[in-house]
Write a protein that holds these residues in place. Structure first.
Motif, PDB file in Angstrom:
ATOM      1  N   SER A 195       0.818  -1.218   0.000  1.00 28.28           N
ATOM      2  CA  SER A 195       0.000   0.000   0.000  1.00 28.28           C
ATOM      3  C   SER A 195       0.850   1.267   0.000  1.00 28.28           C
ATOM      4  O   SER A 195       0.366   2.334   0.360  1.00 28.28           O
ATOM      5  CB  SER A 195      -0.926   0.006   1.218  1.00 28.28           C
ATOM      6  N   TRP A 196       2.115   1.164  -0.454  1.00 29.48           N
ATOM      7  CA  TRP A 196       2.974   2.339  -0.356  1.00 29.48           C
ATOM      8  C   TRP A 196       4.033   2.291  -1.441  1.00 29.48           C
ATOM      9  O   TRP A 196       4.250   1.272  -2.103  1.00 29.48           O
ATOM     10  CB  TRP A 196       3.629   2.408   1.026  1.00 29.48           C
ATOM     11  N   LEU A 197       4.707   3.442  -1.607  1.00 25.88           N
ATOM     12  CA  LEU A 197       5.862   3.554  -2.487  1.00 25.88           C
ATOM     13  C   LEU A 197       7.054   3.939  -1.614  1.00 25.88           C
ATOM     14  O   LEU A 197       7.093   5.045  -1.063  1.00 25.88           O
ATOM     15  CB  LEU A 197       5.627   4.617  -3.560  1.00 25.88           C
ATOM     16  N   PRO A 198       8.023   3.065  -1.438  1.00 25.84           N
ATOM     17  CA  PRO A 198       9.170   3.390  -0.599  1.00 25.84           C
ATOM     18  C   PRO A 198      10.086   4.410  -1.273  1.00 25.84           C
ATOM     19  O   PRO A 198      10.022   4.629  -2.483  1.00 25.84           O
ATOM     20  CB  PRO A 198       9.871   2.045  -0.438  1.00 25.84           C
ATOM     21  N   ALA A 199      10.927   5.016  -0.481  1.00 22.45           N
ATOM     22  CA  ALA A 199      11.958   5.907  -1.018  1.00 22.45           C
ATOM     23  C   ALA A 199      13.149   5.085  -1.493  1.00 22.45           C
ATOM     24  O   ALA A 199      13.393   3.968  -1.010  1.00 22.45           O
ATOM     25  CB  ALA A 199      12.394   6.901   0.051  1.00 22.45           C
ATOM     26  N   ALA A 200      13.903   5.636  -2.432  1.00 20.64           N
ATOM     27  CA  ALA A 200      15.047   4.914  -2.990  1.00 20.64           C
ATOM     28  C   ALA A 200      16.103   4.606  -1.939  1.00 20.64           C
ATOM     29  O   ALA A 200      16.883   3.665  -2.089  1.00 20.64           O
ATOM     30  CB  ALA A 200      15.658   5.718  -4.137  1.00 20.64           C
ATOM     31  N   TRP A 201      16.124   5.381  -0.856  1.00 17.15           N
ATOM     32  CA  TRP A 201      17.134   5.136   0.177  1.00 17.15           C
ATOM     33  C   TRP A 201      16.672   4.111   1.226  1.00 17.15           C
ATOM     34  O   TRP A 201      17.384   3.839   2.187  1.00 17.15           O
ATOM     35  CB  TRP A 201      17.499   6.451   0.877  1.00 17.15           C
ATOM     36  N   SER A 202      15.486   3.550   1.044  1.00 19.22           N
ATOM     37  CA  SER A 202      14.982   2.555   1.995  1.00 19.22           C
ATOM     38  C   SER A 202      15.872   1.317   2.000  1.00 19.22           C
ATOM     39  O   SER A 202      16.564   1.012   1.018  1.00 19.22           O
ATOM     40  CB  SER A 202      13.551   2.147   1.627  1.00 19.22           C
ATOM     41  N   ALA A 203      15.824   0.596   3.097  1.00 17.38           N
ATOM     42  CA  ALA A 203      16.637  -0.623   3.218  1.00 17.38           C
ATOM     43  C   ALA A 203      16.236  -1.629   2.150  1.00 17.38           C
ATOM     44  O   ALA A 203      15.040  -1.860   1.931  1.00 17.38           O
ATOM     45  CB  ALA A 203      16.471  -1.232   4.602  1.00 17.38           C
ATOM     46  N   PRO A 204      17.186  -2.249   1.487  1.00 14.31           N
ATOM     47  CA  PRO A 204      16.865  -3.252   0.468  1.00 14.31           C
ATOM     48  C   PRO A 204      16.390  -4.553   1.101  1.00 14.31           C
ATOM     49  O   PRO A 204      16.543  -4.781   2.301  1.00 14.31           O
ATOM     50  CB  PRO A 204      18.199  -3.450  -0.261  1.00 14.31           C
ATOM     51  N   ARG A 205      15.795  -5.410   0.263  1.00 13.43           N
ATOM     52  CA  ARG A 205      15.376  -6.735   0.699  1.00 13.43           C
ATOM     53  C   ARG A 205      16.484  -7.728   0.395  1.00 13.43           C
ATOM     54  O   ARG A 205      17.014  -7.758  -0.705  1.00 13.43           O
ATOM     55  CB  ARG A 205      14.102  -7.180  -0.038  1.00 13.43           C
ATOM     56  N   ARG A 206      16.827  -8.547   1.372  1.00 13.08           N
ATOM     57  CA  ARG A 206      17.768  -9.636   1.129  1.00 13.08           C
ATOM     58  C   ARG A 206      16.976 -10.944   1.086  1.00 13.08           C
ATOM     59  O   ARG A 206      16.275 -11.288   2.043  1.00 13.08           O
ATOM     60  CB  ARG A 206      18.831  -9.716   2.221  1.00 13.08           C
ATOM     61  N   THR A 207      17.072 -11.633  -0.024  1.00 16.26           N
ATOM     62  CA  THR A 207      16.369 -12.901  -0.164  1.00 16.26           C
ATOM     63  C   THR A 207      17.379 -14.038  -0.221  1.00 16.26           C
ATOM     64  O   THR A 207      18.555 -13.843  -0.529  1.00 16.26           O
ATOM     65  CB  THR A 207      15.502 -12.929  -1.437  1.00 16.26           C
ATOM     66  N   PRO A 227      17.897 -17.229  -6.029  1.00 15.67           N
ATOM     67  CA  PRO A 227      17.208 -16.796  -4.804  1.00 15.67           C
ATOM     68  C   PRO A 227      18.009 -15.845  -3.935  1.00 15.67           C
ATOM     69  O   PRO A 227      17.433 -15.056  -3.187  1.00 15.67           O
ATOM     70  CB  PRO A 227      16.960 -18.114  -4.064  1.00 15.67           C
ATOM     71  N   ASP A 228      19.342 -15.902  -4.028  1.00 14.69           N
ATOM     72  CA  ASP A 228      20.195 -15.187  -3.080  1.00 14.69           C
ATOM     73  C   ASP A 228      20.636 -13.839  -3.639  1.00 14.69           C
ATOM     74  O   ASP A 228      21.713 -13.695  -4.198  1.00 14.69           O
ATOM     75  CB  ASP A 228      21.409 -16.040  -2.728  1.00 14.69           C
ATOM     76  N   VAL A 229      19.783 -12.830  -3.487  1.00 13.65           N
ATOM     77  CA  VAL A 229      20.091 -11.500  -3.991  1.00 13.65           C
ATOM     78  C   VAL A 229      19.774 -10.452  -2.937  1.00 13.65           C
ATOM     79  O   VAL A 229      19.058 -10.702  -1.962  1.00 13.65           O
ATOM     80  CB  VAL A 229      19.293 -11.181  -5.282  1.00 13.65           C
ATOM     81  N   LEU A 230      20.304  -9.266  -3.187  1.00 13.53           N
ATOM     82  CA  LEU A 230      19.929  -8.067  -2.453  1.00 13.53           C
ATOM     83  C   LEU A 230      19.213  -7.181  -3.457  1.00 13.53           C
ATOM     84  O   LEU A 230      19.729  -6.939  -4.558  1.00 13.53           O
ATOM     85  CB  LEU A 230      21.180  -7.375  -1.904  1.00 13.53           C
ATOM     86  N   ALA A 231      18.020  -6.714  -3.126  1.00 13.82           N
ATOM     87  CA  ALA A 231      17.213  -5.967  -4.090  1.00 13.82           C
ATOM     88  C   ALA A 231      16.659  -4.700  -3.453  1.00 13.82           C
ATOM     89  O   ALA A 231      16.103  -4.741  -2.363  1.00 13.82           O
ATOM     90  CB  ALA A 231      16.066  -6.829  -4.609  1.00 13.82           C
ATOM     91  N   GLY A 232      16.827  -3.591  -4.166  1.00 16.96           N
ATOM     92  CA  GLY A 232      16.300  -2.321  -3.700  1.00 16.96           C
ATOM     93  C   GLY A 232      15.326  -1.737  -4.701  1.00 16.96           C
ATOM     94  O   GLY A 232      15.405  -2.007  -5.901  1.00 16.96           O
ATOM     95  N   ALA A 233      14.398  -0.925  -4.223  1.00 11.47           N
ATOM     96  CA  ALA A 233      13.432  -0.271  -5.100  1.00 11.47           C
ATOM     97  C   ALA A 233      12.859   0.928  -4.365  1.00 11.47           C
ATOM     98  O   ALA A 233      12.591   0.853  -3.165  1.00 11.47           O
ATOM     99  CB  ALA A 233      12.306  -1.232  -5.491  1.00 11.47           C
ATOM    100  N   GLY A 234      12.685   2.036  -5.095  1.00 12.70           N
ATOM    101  CA  GLY A 234      12.085   3.180  -4.446  1.00 12.70           C
ATOM    102  C   GLY A 234      12.092   4.428  -5.288  1.00 12.70           C
ATOM    103  O   GLY A 234      12.727   4.510  -6.355  1.00 12.70           O
ATOM    104  N   VAL A 235      11.371   5.430  -4.794  1.00 14.47           N
ATOM    105  CA  VAL A 235      11.230   6.716  -5.458  1.00 14.47           C
ATOM    106  C   VAL A 235      12.492   7.541  -5.246  1.00 14.47           C
ATOM    107  O   VAL A 235      12.993   7.679  -4.123  1.00 14.47           O
ATOM    108  CB  VAL A 235      10.012   7.478  -4.897  1.00 14.47           C
TER     109      VAL A 235
END
Length: 578
Positions: free
Chosen positions: A79-91, A118-126
């Motif tokens: 329900s949101w759009l994170p900022a580009a500086w938000s913590a990335p997801r580690r899968t 499966p083993d990546v670090l992924a970031g996304a944001g405005v």
């Protein structure tokens, strides 16, 4: 591409260089290639041949216009759009899945992506400075990312990405994995006895529950929760286990046993010889997380879990807490370890368990749970359950829909449904409607349900069983992830099924269906139908399955049909007059 402040992310190896891709500002580290696989879909492959500790990075930006939400499989919602500086997801293999979608107005995917490992670090944001949206994925060694900017419905884009994963990950899912089940957890907690389990199995079978999942408590006489007794997996609360399971089988009910796979409890006998192989300490639970890189750990756990099927005749396993293997900084492996990574140890452990039990029971079932949803686990499971959300129908709806979107062939199960003894049959029905597109698990004491509650339960379980092909295997189209999916539609086998969780009109355009089902979980009974014209049989049932309307009506676009809360509307139009 300007530098962006990212306090949580590692640096890209050797900087980033531009790579041509239509419509994207694409940058990569290391050597890279791009190929188009379909209109609006590309694959980017990059490799850091130098083996930099910073790894390989693929990054891209696009204008963030008409965007409403970032969809991810994470539990925090979309329900949101994170900022580009938000913590990335580690899968990793044991936690999460490397996939996301930027969703825009009209439920289109502005951009969706998935990684091939499966083993990546992924970031996304405005990007605050210019209103762009930035994605990046980073991993050690070779990395391929599929990027979809076709602007189709986000569910279609995610399904195609799951199909891409599926090309490399076999999955065998028996029909039994899609049948409604009873779980002992909320209903009985740890108070497990053969008599209690058999009573619930018999009552459940009468209502349409074909499987019973016996949860925590069977392996201990301690009733204080915690996991200090895990590790030996002796059936202290289920004496003569094989005979007990045979009695359940005689009822026509399949039987699964629960295991907290990673935990070796400090009060177990296994502690003496496995306590030294700790991947992490779970002292607050009275246990350690055992390290699967060691053969001794894998052999012990495999033997314990396989025993349920090989010796006692169970039909499968509920394997819990696999995500606890996803330790951010695992200790250095000792000389007895034979796996380079924890993920390798997890995969070898799960493969050994699946191999042992399917050798005895080829259609054995294995349940996993959010958040261990990686496609790399598909070969070792048959179903995945929404993580615990007791008495929370909206959470259950969102979690099951999220799972459906990227679980490929794996059967998706709801978290166990429970309700207060005084709950109305209408709300019982709404609990089931909220998980209509998943396999329901029920966890209330069936012996104490009122006749009205039992009627609602039996009716909606019947709907699930009768329309499995559409509800669980059909083309899924959830609406408005930013609003928690207020309406969900599935189509297949000549049927369109719509679950309505808000006072919204229902659209059923096209001639590819002959039956329309509308499940109403909203207090507003006025269901407005669009896209339907001409004569049709109209049947309305209340939450308990009682028919409150049955006639032939000449429907026009915008016709309103009254459907009580918790009820079902069925519209059947002549197949020779679509």
């Amino acid at each position: 591409m300007d530098d962006i402040w990212e306090p949580h992310a590692p640096a890209a190896a050797g900087g980033l260089r531009p790579l041509h891709a239509a419509g994207l500002d694409l940058r990569v580290s290391g050597s890279a290639t791009v190929r188009e696989t379909a209109d609006g879909v590309i694959e980017v492959t990059a490799d850091d041949a130098a083996g930099s500790p910073d790894g390989t990075r693929i990054e891209w930006r696009l204008p963030c216009t008409d965007a409403v939400a970032l969809w991810t499989p994470e539990l925090r919602g979309s329900s949101w759009l994170p900022a580009a500086w938000s913590a990335p997801r580690r899968t990793s293999l044991a936690k999460g899945a490397p996939v996301a979608a930027l969703v825009g107005t009209g439920d289109v995917a502005i951009c969706a992506f998935a990684a091939d490992r499966p083993d990546v670090l992924a970031g996304a944001g405005v990007v605050e400075e210019n209103g762009e949206f930035r994605f990046w994925v980073q991993a050690t060694g070779r990395l391929t990312v599929r990027i979809d900017t076709s602007r189709r419905h986000f569910a279609r884009c995610l399904a195609d990405l799951a199909d891409w994963w599926g090309a490399g990950h076999r999955a065998d899912v028996p029909d039994a994995a899609r049948r409604p089940a009873f779980s002992t957890w909320y209903a009985m907690q740890q108070n497990i006895t053969p008599e209690a389990v058999e009573t619930q199995a018999a009552l459940g079978k009468e209502l349409g529950l074909d499987t019973i999942i016996v949860d925590d408590g069977w392996m201990t006489v301690d009733r204080t929760r915690g996991y200090a007794h895990c590790g030996d997996w002796e059936p202290h609360s289920l004496p003569d286990t094989a005979a007990h399971i045979r009695r359940v089988h005689d009822l026509g009910v399949r039987y699964l046993l629960w295991y907290a796979l990673p935990f070796i409890g400090k009060e177990s006998e296994a502690w003496e010889h496995l306590g030294q192989y700790a991947l992490a300490d779970a002292g607050h639970l009275g246990a350690i997380v055992a390290d699967p890189r060691y053969p001794a750990v894998r052999e012990h756990l495999t033997g314990c879990l396989a025993r349920a099927v090989e010796e006692w005749g169970a039909d499968g396993l509920k394997i819990d807490f696999v995500d606890w293997f996803a330790v951010a900084d695992p200790p250095a492996a000792g000389p007895e370890a034979d796996c380079a990574t924890v993920d390798e140890g997890v995969e070898r452990l799960l493969a050994a368990i699946r191999g042992r039990i399917t050798a005895v029971q080829p259609e054995a079932m294995i349940e996993h749970r959010q958040p261990y949803t990686s496609p790399g686990l598909w070969p070792w499971t048959t179903m995945v359950r929404a993580t615990d959300c007791p008495l929370s129908p909206q959470d259950n709806r969102e979690r099951t829909v999220d799972l459906r979107l990227v679980s490929g062939p794996i059967a998706v199960h709801a978290d166990m449904l429970m309700w207060h003894p005084d709950e109305s049959p209408e709300q019982v029905a709404c609990h089931l409607i909220n998980v209509l597109f998943a396999v329901p698990q029920i966890s209330v004491d069936l012996s104490t349900q009122s006749p009205e509650q039992r009627e609602a339960l039996a009716f909606w379980l019947g709907v699930v069983r009768d329309h499995t092909q559409t509800l669980q295997l059909g083309d899924l189209r959830p609406a408005r992830p930013d609003l928690g999916y207020p309406m969900v539609t599935a189509s297949g086998a000549g049927t369109v099924a719509v679950a309505r969780y808000a006072p919204l009109p229902v659209r059923a355009e096209g001639d590819g269906w002959h039956t329309l089902l509308v499940a109403n979980a909203d207090a507003d009974p006025d269901v407005r139908l669009h896209g339907i014209q001409g004569p049709a049989e109209v049947t309305v049932q209340d939450a308990r399955g009682r028919i409150v309307r049955s006639d032939t009506a000449d429907l026009a676009d915008g016709s309103v049909v009254t459907v009580p809360r918790g009820g079902l509307l069925t519209v059947r139009r002549p197949q020779d007059n679509p």
